[in-house]
Design a protein around this motif. Structure first.
Motif, mmCIF file in Angstrom:
data_model
loop_
_atom_site.group_PDB
_atom_site.id
_atom_site.type_symbol
_atom_site.label_atom_id
_atom_site.label_comp_id
_atom_site.label_asym_id
_atom_site.label_seq_id
_atom_site.Cartn_x
_atom_site.Cartn_y
_atom_site.Cartn_z
ATOM 1 N N CYS A 15 39.654 52.671 44.620
ATOM 2 C CA CYS A 15 39.020 51.733 43.690
ATOM 3 C C CYS A 15 37.501 51.907 43.729
ATOM 4 C CB CYS A 15 39.397 50.309 44.065
ATOM 5 S SG CYS A 15 38.725 49.088 42.953
ATOM 6 N N VAL A 16 36.883 51.874 42.568
ATOM 7 C CA VAL A 16 35.440 52.075 42.506
ATOM 8 C C VAL A 16 34.685 50.755 42.573
ATOM 9 C CG1 VAL A 16 35.513 54.276 41.277
ATOM 10 C CG2 VAL A 16 35.556 52.142 39.971
ATOM 11 N N VAL A 17 35.405 49.667 42.456
ATOM 12 C CA VAL A 17 34.736 48.370 42.429
ATOM 13 C C VAL A 17 34.647 47.825 43.856
ATOM 14 C CG1 VAL A 17 34.756 46.050 41.447
ATOM 15 C CG2 VAL A 17 35.720 47.964 40.164
ATOM 16 N N ASP A 18 33.489 47.301 44.202
ATOM 17 C CA ASP A 18 33.310 46.659 45.490
ATOM 18 C C ASP A 18 34.224 45.430 45.560
ATOM 19 O OD1 ASP A 18 32.490 45.238 47.658
ATOM 20 O OD2 ASP A 18 30.348 45.494 47.268
ATOM 21 N N CYS A 19 35.002 45.316 46.639
ATOM 22 C CA CYS A 19 35.958 44.205 46.751
ATOM 23 C C CYS A 19 35.281 42.846 46.589
ATOM 24 C CB CYS A 19 36.669 44.240 48.097
ATOM 25 S SG CYS A 19 37.826 45.591 48.275
ATOM 26 N N SER A 20 34.044 42.772 47.014
ATOM 27 C CA SER A 20 33.382 41.471 46.956
ATOM 28 C C SER A 20 33.139 41.026 45.517
ATOM 29 C CB SER A 20 32.059 41.528 47.729
ATOM 30 O OG SER A 20 31.222 42.499 47.146
ATOM 31 N N GLN A 21 33.262 41.939 44.579
ATOM 32 C CA GLN A 21 33.033 41.597 43.175
ATOM 33 C C GLN A 21 34.313 41.126 42.484
ATOM 34 O OE1 GLN A 21 29.807 41.713 42.071
ATOM 35 N NE2 GLN A 21 29.414 42.312 44.195
ATOM 36 N N CYS A 22 35.436 41.344 43.093
ATOM 37 C CA CYS A 22 36.722 41.049 42.456
ATOM 38 C C CYS A 22 37.366 39.802 43.042
ATOM 39 C CB CYS A 22 37.686 42.207 42.665
ATOM 40 S SG CYS A 22 37.666 43.405 41.360
ATOM 41 N N ARG A 23 38.064 39.054 42.248
ATOM 42 C CA ARG A 23 38.817 37.910 42.784
ATOM 43 C C ARG A 23 40.315 38.168 42.729
ATOM 44 N NH1 ARG A 23 35.547 34.322 45.631
ATOM 45 N NH2 ARG A 23 33.895 35.825 45.531
ATOM 46 N N GLU A 24 40.706 39.239 42.142
ATOM 47 C CA GLU A 24 42.112 39.607 42.042
ATOM 48 C C GLU A 24 42.175 41.074 42.398
ATOM 49 O OE1 GLU A 24 44.913 38.031 40.972
ATOM 50 O OE2 GLU A 24 43.933 36.092 40.730
ATOM 51 N N CYS A 25 43.185 41.487 43.117
ATOM 52 C CA CYS A 25 43.314 42.920 43.353
ATOM 53 C C CYS A 25 44.673 43.391 42.872
ATOM 54 C CB CYS A 25 43.121 43.271 44.812
ATOM 55 S SG CYS A 25 43.152 45.060 45.062
ATOM 56 N N PRO A 26 44.684 44.193 41.824
ATOM 57 C CA PRO A 26 45.961 44.668 41.293
ATOM 58 C C PRO A 26 46.498 45.880 42.064
ATOM 59 C CG PRO A 26 44.165 45.429 39.898
ATOM 60 C CD PRO A 26 43.539 44.666 41.014
ATOM 61 N N ILE A 27 45.688 46.452 42.954
ATOM 62 C CA ILE A 27 46.106 47.692 43.613
ATOM 63 C C ILE A 27 46.685 47.441 44.997
ATOM 64 C CG2 ILE A 27 45.401 50.042 44.213
ATOM 65 C CD1 ILE A 27 42.797 49.501 42.686
ATOM 66 N N ALA A 28 46.012 46.565 45.741
ATOM 67 C CA ALA A 28 46.337 46.454 47.167
ATOM 68 C C ALA A 28 47.789 46.048 47.383
ATOM 69 C CB ALA A 28 45.407 45.448 47.827
ATOM 70 N N LEU A 29 48.499 46.824 48.205
ATOM 71 C CA LEU A 29 49.917 46.561 48.448
ATOM 72 C C LEU A 29 50.116 45.302 49.283
ATOM 73 C CD1 LEU A 29 51.065 50.219 49.145
ATOM 74 C CD2 LEU A 29 51.416 48.881 47.068
ATOM 75 N N CYS A 30 49.130 45.007 50.153
ATOM 76 C CA CYS A 30 49.271 43.794 50.967
ATOM 77 C C CYS A 30 49.174 42.551 50.098
ATOM 78 C CB CYS A 30 48.239 43.776 52.080
ATOM 79 S SG CYS A 30 46.543 44.035 51.558
ATOM 80 N N VAL A 31 48.281 42.603 49.099
ATOM 81 C CA VAL A 31 48.138 41.464 48.184
ATOM 82 C C VAL A 31 49.455 41.234 47.438
ATOM 83 C CG1 VAL A 31 46.939 40.617 46.127
ATOM 84 C CG2 VAL A 31 45.659 41.810 47.927
ATOM 85 N N ALA A 32 50.021 42.352 46.970
ATOM 86 C CA ALA A 32 51.279 42.249 46.214
ATOM 87 C C ALA A 32 52.401 41.715 47.093
ATOM 88 C CB ALA A 32 51.645 43.615 45.644
ATOM 89 N N ALA A 33 52.480 42.227 48.328
ATOM 90 C CA ALA A 33 53.551 41.791 49.230
ATOM 91 C C ALA A 33 53.436 40.307 49.526
ATOM 92 C CB ALA A 33 53.495 42.595 50.528
ATOM 93 N N CYS A 34 52.219 39.854 49.709
ATOM 94 C CA CYS A 34 51.991 38.444 50.023
ATOM 95 C C CYS A 34 52.409 37.574 48.831
ATOM 96 C CB CYS A 34 50.521 38.226 50.373
ATOM 97 S SG CYS A 34 50.187 36.609 51.068
ATOM 98 N N LYS A 35 52.021 38.042 47.631
ATOM 99 C CA LYS A 35 52.374 37.272 46.438
ATOM 100 C C LYS A 35 53.882 37.254 46.222
ATOM 101 C CE LYS A 35 48.108 37.180 43.918
ATOM 102 N NZ LYS A 35 47.197 37.959 43.073
ATOM 103 N N LYS A 36 54.514 38.372 46.554
ATOM 104 C CA LYS A 36 55.961 38.454 46.383
ATOM 105 C C LYS A 36 56.657 37.435 47.292
ATOM 106 C CE LYS A 36 59.711 41.758 46.468
ATOM 107 N NZ LYS A 36 60.147 42.680 47.514
#
Lengths: 451, 705
Positions: A167-188
């Motif tokens: 990802c080219v975007v600094d994480c601190s600039q984003c409030r949603e992450c569509p890529i991170a697998l941990c984020v997806a797993a947690c949401k699931k």
């Protein structure tokens, strides 16, 4: 306002200090710069001289301190600045981002399973321990929440296959992450606890006294000593402790790094590096009993394993320690008075030949083993230098925190209202740490707020 | 069954951690059909703030008066749910926790039907127990602020000062005529390369103690009787001077009785030749040399020694009566010998000194003292563990024969002063005090602490602390730290004004009791007292609820709140209602065995699903009759798991359990049951693999797979 104290370090000394002070009725801030309290004791298998299981006796205290209403546990947190005014210490703490909402995380580990990257564990690397980029410190961790390796976020681990690495975007600039697998797993799982954009947080508190319980650490092995770093099957006594721990990377199997086979002949070298240029100039007190414990447990795993301890001066100083040493001898542990001078590896079998002078006879001898364990001793914590600066404390010539007057006023420092306990004062065992923790808590709660 | 009982069952999905591996809606439906259940619900995350609000609402709305939570493990989450139940207005002891994640979904991952069935059984067992649950309450015992410190050495004085500084009353009882203890007999104290005259430390501390308005000092006084328990002691002391007795009301006690040298009578000529002395006697000579014009040493005049240079050759033998079959390292001998050797050198550099040792035990900074000693010309001779030096006296000359390991040959060392570094033992009052306080001591007269690692200054009985050399040999700094630590331990209940026990406590029914006294004798915490009529009763605030007394009571007249015989029996019967022949009924202790079970779960170790586990606080709670009952009901096997020796949260519960299980096997044989179907095991909280292997092995041995 209720009176508060700050305890820096959440190992067994800090936990004990916090439990005493909170039961006494004082508000306690218990700060640790790692993701969980527990300290050194949490990674041990057993404790000498009783062979009590370490986490069995520590975890209940971790849960207890976690449920004390007047204890606030701040993990991943450092002490940044301390100023004294109006008889109080004004303390600026920095809670480093763990990139996970501790309140929301339930420790279910769905994210850990989803994470594609494992790196060798800092502590258990040599013996096969791996750690995901998102992980829980250890099974009994308090708080029971995962944390993310900060390198994961900045593309540093792209080569290793980190999912957000591209990802080219600094994480601190984003409030949603569509890529991170941990984020997806947690949401699931119906949760939303991962916070890749989390930033460090400043916390300001005021306390009347401070207890430094920052602990101690293993001395590194001096370069290539006895082949460490060159030969696969030379490990440190802490790595061995992890090997025999049922909760460690090998689930308690004592297997050697080179071929993952059970080791049948194991030797320990005490005082490894002592007196050498990069070794310790002093005795660390506990290593003899640690080696004794490790041989006894090894024998309990498999009585046929041959164990030899090469030592100089046996330090069996505490109550019951001598009996413990006798128990090891009864179990067939061999103690040899000698300091080996060299170790060679068989390039095919990876077995090790130790050459030494037997002190009793003066003869030069050699011995072949499958696994060699080095007891390197204990050194001041890495934290001491910077923390001493922040707290305005003096260190002694070895780098441990200095007591103002060890004979008349032990555990007190050059700053009134700041006290020491545990490994911060020097090499020490668990029970002595607990004694000092209780003593320091007494001094901390007795401190008067004077302007 | 009491018709008014309304059980609410809350079953957690834990996201997919539980719901992914078993059919949660089916378990909820099953729970709804159980007798006594008024409400059952499925929660995605039961521990989340929003679900806890829903749980509280449900308790109120459906007038629930018992709650069963089926989710992760009570070891981590019970306090949270207890708190929520309490907030809903219900007594927290009306909650029962069922573990269907660590014990079911994580360990039987590929078998949803079997896992669902096991979860149903566990919920049924939980409901069966919940129906019988009774309200519990924390019990408080008031504690005032009068502390008695026994022993006026450095540890006792330090403890007294810290107690008194809080405004509490400290009563310091010293058997000697003056305060200071061993400090009065030694010359100087060394630490971190500084030395201070011991008398200066003793004098300074004693002045602080005697001038403190909150400290009352009784010297030359001994303790005659102690009665009662924390908050409630009556202590009689007697002045040795005029026999006057006084009775004091005391809340807490600190034991700081110190230690003494073991006199090596008959060894190396000690007692026969005045030139053979102990380190403590050398200290007395050194005191004499340093300032006292009148020599205090019985054997040799210090002044004489200095002026006439009578002493030329000093030999010290370390480890006298230490590190042998009966006794360990004295912890102090090496630094003491080096310190005293340096002191002699300071008085006269010409004195030749040999220190004969086995291992040099010099830690951290002490190591640098060793360097200094060597540079001052003090000689160190290492002798073998099994070949102590031999002392001969011919023509009035003392001579020491020793094998030097490092040189590899025999040495003959001339000596006109032989100093023996001898081992230590507890004070001569220990025997009496241990009886008065009902605490224990080892064969050397050192008191036994509550827990070697985590209770180093506690006794098992609440309200009594231990410090200094009364526990084991210590240097000044360590003794002083322990005195401060002991002060903290007894100050906590004094500051709070009470001690409190959890609701899980024992209760004796006096109508059935035959006053056999077994419970009084066996209680590890001295929480059972005997009345004047020998009737035992529980001091509830001191009871830890292990249940040892109840399981062994011959009249079965002791009830443990939350773990009563009836409640445990209900769980046994519910577990074995269906297909008992396929089931292993397990009793696991809360602290270690259940930790091992949880660890197996967290590690996702897969093992056969035949086990139905019942949690007890301690393996000592499991009575023989419940095991018999399980076999009567047709259980394939019974498993009892406690903490690995020597760990026990209740000091010796697992030992008691081990003995009882031997009896149980005999009884089973007598009754015609196969005793090999009762398995007893010990498992640490870290040892998930062990528990999983145990289940596999048991299933195999019992022919269940």
């Amino acid at each position: 306002m209720t009176e508060s104290i700050l305890i820096i370090g959440g190992g067994i000394a800090g936990i004990n200090c916090a439990l005493n002070a909170s039961k006494y009725g004082i508000q306690v801030y218990l700060v640790d710069d790692t993701p969980s309290i527990g300290g050194m004791m949490a990674r041990l298998d057993k404790t000498f001289p009783t062979n009590d299981c370490s986490i069995c006796i520590e975890a209940p205290l971790m849960y207890e301190v976690n449920h004390q209403p007047n204890v606030e546990i701040l993990t991943n947190t450092e002490v940044r600045r301390v100023k004294k005014g109006n008889g109080l210490f004004k303390v600026r703490l920095v809670k480093r981002a763990r990139f996970v909402d501790e309140e929301k995380c339930t420790g279910c580990r769905a994210c850990v399973d989803a994470c594609p990257v494992s790196l060798p564990d800092q502590m258990d690397g040599k013996i096969g321990g791996m750690r995901k980029l998102i992980s829980i410190a250890f099974p009994q961790a308090v708080p029971n929440a995962v944390y993310i390796n900060p390198d994961c976020r900045f593309g540093k681990l792209r080569q290793k296959g980190a999912c957000v690495g591209g990802c080219v975007v600094d994480c601190s600039q984003c409030r949603e992450c569509p890529i991170a697998l941990c984020v997806a797993a947690c949401k699931k799982e119906g949760k939303d606890a991962v916070r890749l954009w989390q930033s460090n947080k400043n916390i300001d508190i005021e306390v009347k006294s401070i207890v430094v319980a920052t602990g101690i650490q293993d001395a590194p092995v001096p370069s290539a000593l006895y082949g460490y770093g060159l030969y696969d099957n030379v490990i440190t006594n802490t790595q061995f402790e992890r090997l025999m721990n049922a909760g460690g990377p090998t689930a308690g199997q004592i297997i050697r790094p080179s071929d993952q086979k059970h080791a049948h002949r194991i030797a320990w070298v005490q005082c490894a590096g002592r007196g050498l240029a990069n070794g310790l100039p002093y005795c660390s007190k506990v290593c003899c009993m640690i080696a004794t414990k490790q041989t006894i447990i090894t024998k309990e795993h498999d009585a046929s394993v041959e164990t030899t301890i090469f030592y100089n001066d046996l330090k069996a100083y505490g109550k019951g320690f001598w009996g413990f040493y006798q128990k090891a001898i009864e179990k067939g542990v061999r103690y040899v008075k000698a300091r080996p001078y060299d170790v060679f590896e068989d390039p095919i079998t990876k077995d090790l030949t130790i050459r030494y002078e037997d002190l009793m006879t003066g003869e030069l001898k050699k011995e072949e083993v499958e696994l060699l364990v080095l007891s390197t001793g204990l050194i001041p914590s890495d934290r001491n230098q910077s923390l001493a600066k922040v707290l305005n404390l003096e260190l002694d010539h070895l780098g441990f925190f200095k007591e103002k007057d060890p004979l008349f006023a032990p555990l007190e420092t050059n700053v009134e209202g700041i006290y020491l306990c545990g490994g911060a004062t020097g090499p020490i065992d668990i029970s002595e740490s607990v004694v000092q923790a209780s003593a320091a808590s007494m001094k901390a709660v007795l401190t008067k707020e004077v302007s | 069954m009491d018709e008014s009982v309304r059980v609410g069952v809350f079953i957690c999905d834990c996201g997919s951690n539980i719901a992914g591996f078993l059919n949660v809606p089916e378990v909820v439906e099953y729970a709804r059909g159980l007798k006594g259940v008024a409400f059952a619900d499925e929660g995605k995350w039961s521990c989340s703030v929003d679900y806890l609000a829903r749980l509280k609402e449900a308790i109120k709305q459906h007038q629930l008066n018992r709650v069963v939570i089926a989710s992760c493990t009570p070891r981590t989450h019970e306090p949270l749910f207890k708190q929520s139940v309490k907030e809903a207005g219900l007594n927290p002891y009306l909650l029962e926790f069922v573990s269907i994640r660590e014990q079911v979904s994580w360990v039987h991952m590929g078998q949803p039907e079997i896992a669902t069935q096991k979860a149903k059984d566990l919920v049924k067992m939980g409901v069966a127990k919940a129906i019988l649950l009774e309200e519990g309450e924390e019990v408080r015992l008031p504690v005032k602020t009068d502390c008695m410190i026994i022993g006026g050495g450095i540890a006792g004085m330090t403890a007294a000062l810290h107690i008194a500084d809080q405004g509490f009353r400290a009563v310091l009882v010293e058997k000697d005529v003056q305060l200071g203890g061993l400090l009065n007999r030694i010359c100087r104290v060394a630490h971190h390369h500084q030395t201070i005259p011991a008398s200066e430390i003793a004098r300074t501390k004693a002045a602080l103690v005697t001038s403190h308005p909150n400290i009352k000092v009784y010297t030359n006084t001994e303790i005659e009787t102690v009665q009662g328990y924390i908050g409630n002691y009556k202590v009689t002391i007697r002045s040795k001077e005029d026999n006057r007795r006084e009775t004091l009301d005391i809340s807490t006690i600190v034991v700081a009785t110190g230690m003494r040298e073991i006199e090596p009578v008959g060894q190396y000529g000690y007692g026969e030749d005045p030139r053979v002395i102990t380190q403590l006697q050398l200290e007395e000579i050194l005191i004499g040399m340093s300032k006292n014009p009148e020599p205090r040493a019985p054997c040799l005049s210090g002044r004489q020694a200095r002026s006439e240079l009578k002493i030329k050759d000093v030999v010290m033998i370390n480890c006298v009566n230490s590190k042998n079959q009966s006794r360990g390292c004295c912890n102090l001998g090496c630094p003491i010998s080096v310190k005293n050797a340096l002191a002699l050198k300071e008085i006269n550099r010409e004195i030749r000194i040999h220190i004969l040792y086995r291992d040099l035990s010099m830690v951290k900074e002490e190591h640098f003292d060793l360097d200094q000693a060597k540079s001052e010309g003090i000689k160190f001779v290492r002798f073998p563990d099994d070949r102590y030096p031999v002392v001969t006296r011919a023509n009035g000359n003392l001579s020491v024969h020793v094998h030097d390991i490092l040189l590899g040959r025999e040495l003959e060392i001339k000596s006109d002063l032989l100093v023996l570094t001898t081992a230590f033992q507890g004070d001569d009052t220990v025997e009496k005090i241990k009886g008065l306080l009902k605490v224990s001591a080892n064969s050397d007269g050192f008191f036994q602490e509550a827990h070697v690692k985590l209770g180093p200054v506690d006794f098992p009985s609440a309200g009594i602390a231990l410090c200094g050399c009364a526990k084991s040999p210590k240097n000044l700094k360590e003794s002083s730290e322990e005195g401060t630590a002991a002060a903290m331990r007894v100050s906590i209940p004094m500051k709070r004004g009470y001690v409190e026990a959890e609701g899980i406590v024992a209760d004796i029914d006096p109508t059935e009791c035959t006053r056999c006294g077994l419970c009084y004798k066996n209680c590890p915490f001295s929480a059972i007292q005997l009345g004047d009529d020998q009737q035992p009763s529980v001091i509830k605030a001191l009871c830890k609820g292990c249940g040892l007394c109840a399981a062994d009571c011959p009249k079965e007249c002791i009830t443990i709140v939350h773990y009563s015989d009836d409640q445990l029996l209900a769980q046994v019967e519910a577990a074995l209602e269906e297909k008992p022949g396929e089931k292993i009924l397990g009793f696991v202790c809360h602290w270690c065995a259940l930790g091992g079970v949880d660890m197996a779960g967290v590690s996702r170790l897969q093992y056969p699903p035949n086990g139905r586990l019942i949690r007890v606080m301690c393996s000592a709670r499991v009575p023989v009759k419940l095991i018999e009952r399980a076999f009567e009901l047709g259980a394939a096997g019974v498993l009892v798991v406690g903490c690995e020796f020597p760990t026990c949260h209740y000091i010796t519960g697992n030992y008691a359990c081990e003995n009882r299980m031997e009896r149980a096997k005999k009884k089973l044989t007598k009754r015609g049951f196969d005793p090999t179907r009762l398995w007893v095991a010990w498992c640490s909280a870290a040892d998930g693999p062990k528990f999983a292997a145990l289940m596999r092995e048991m299933v195999k041995q019992l022919g269940l797979s």
